[in-house]
Design an enzyme around this catalytic site. Sequence first.
Site, PDB file in Angstrom:
ATOM      1  N   VAL A 150       0.851  -1.182   0.000  1.00  0.00           N
ATOM      2  CA  VAL A 150       0.000   0.000   0.000  1.00  0.00           C
ATOM      3  C   VAL A 150       0.893   1.240   0.000  1.00  0.00           C
ATOM      4  CG1 VAL A 150      -1.813   1.272   1.214  1.00  0.00           C
ATOM      5  CG2 VAL A 150      -1.793  -1.234   1.258  1.00  0.00           C
ATOM      6  N   CYS A 151       0.698   2.118  -0.978  1.00  0.00           N
ATOM      7  CA  CYS A 151       1.440   3.372  -1.094  1.00  0.00           C
ATOM      8  C   CYS A 151       2.941   3.073  -1.106  1.00  0.00           C
ATOM      9  CB  CYS A 151       1.019   4.341   0.003  1.00  0.00           C
ATOM     10  SG  CYS A 151       1.493   6.055  -0.318  1.00  0.00           S
ATOM     11  N   ALA A 152       3.701   3.654  -0.196  1.00  0.00           N
ATOM     12  CA  ALA A 152       5.147   3.422  -0.159  1.00  0.00           C
ATOM     13  C   ALA A 152       5.491   2.054   0.427  1.00  0.00           C
ATOM     14  CB  ALA A 152       5.845   4.537   0.610  1.00  0.00           C
TER      15      ALA A 152
END
Length: 186
Positions: free
Chosen positions: A151-153
């Site tokens: 998720v995301c980074a």
Amino acid sequence: MKASRVARIGIAACLSAGILVGAGVLGTTVTMGESFRRAPDEPPSPLPGPSAVPAGRTVVAVVVSTEGSVVSDALAPYEVFARSERFFVYTVAARRVPAPLSGGLHLLPDHDLATAPAPDVVVVPAMVDRDAGVLEWIRQQAGRGAHVLGVCAGSEVLADAGLLDGHRATSFWANIGRLEGDHPRV
């Protein structure tokens, strides 16, 4: 006369822009520094026991770091999966101690790496550190066939684990250059 006025306006604009950028950088640095406040060294005692995995459910593990994870990256997917009776969701970290989340919330993981039930899905949020044990645990779960979701980074954690080599990936927009630089095989 006209050239000096243009020069003064240019200098004023540059100074204004510099002050705005400086204030933004300073504000972000201070905010992020305060976002991952350390939890007490000793967890509450006695620790509540984790729930047993109900039969027939897809097991989802949300990994958190004992040094800090992004709250929305961890808890939003947790909630999405937990709202369905088809899934059993738990949190896991290297150690079962209060783990800081951005914004000041502390989360007591349900399991440490040694006691976690084998997941069908592993959710990896953005994390402050890259604990070698956590990276190895994520690799092991992927190796046995678990689906892994960055998720995301969190994609950078997956890249650090070597799971994205030879694949296209993305990250938080401000981190894409670092992802490309640190992981040229991704």
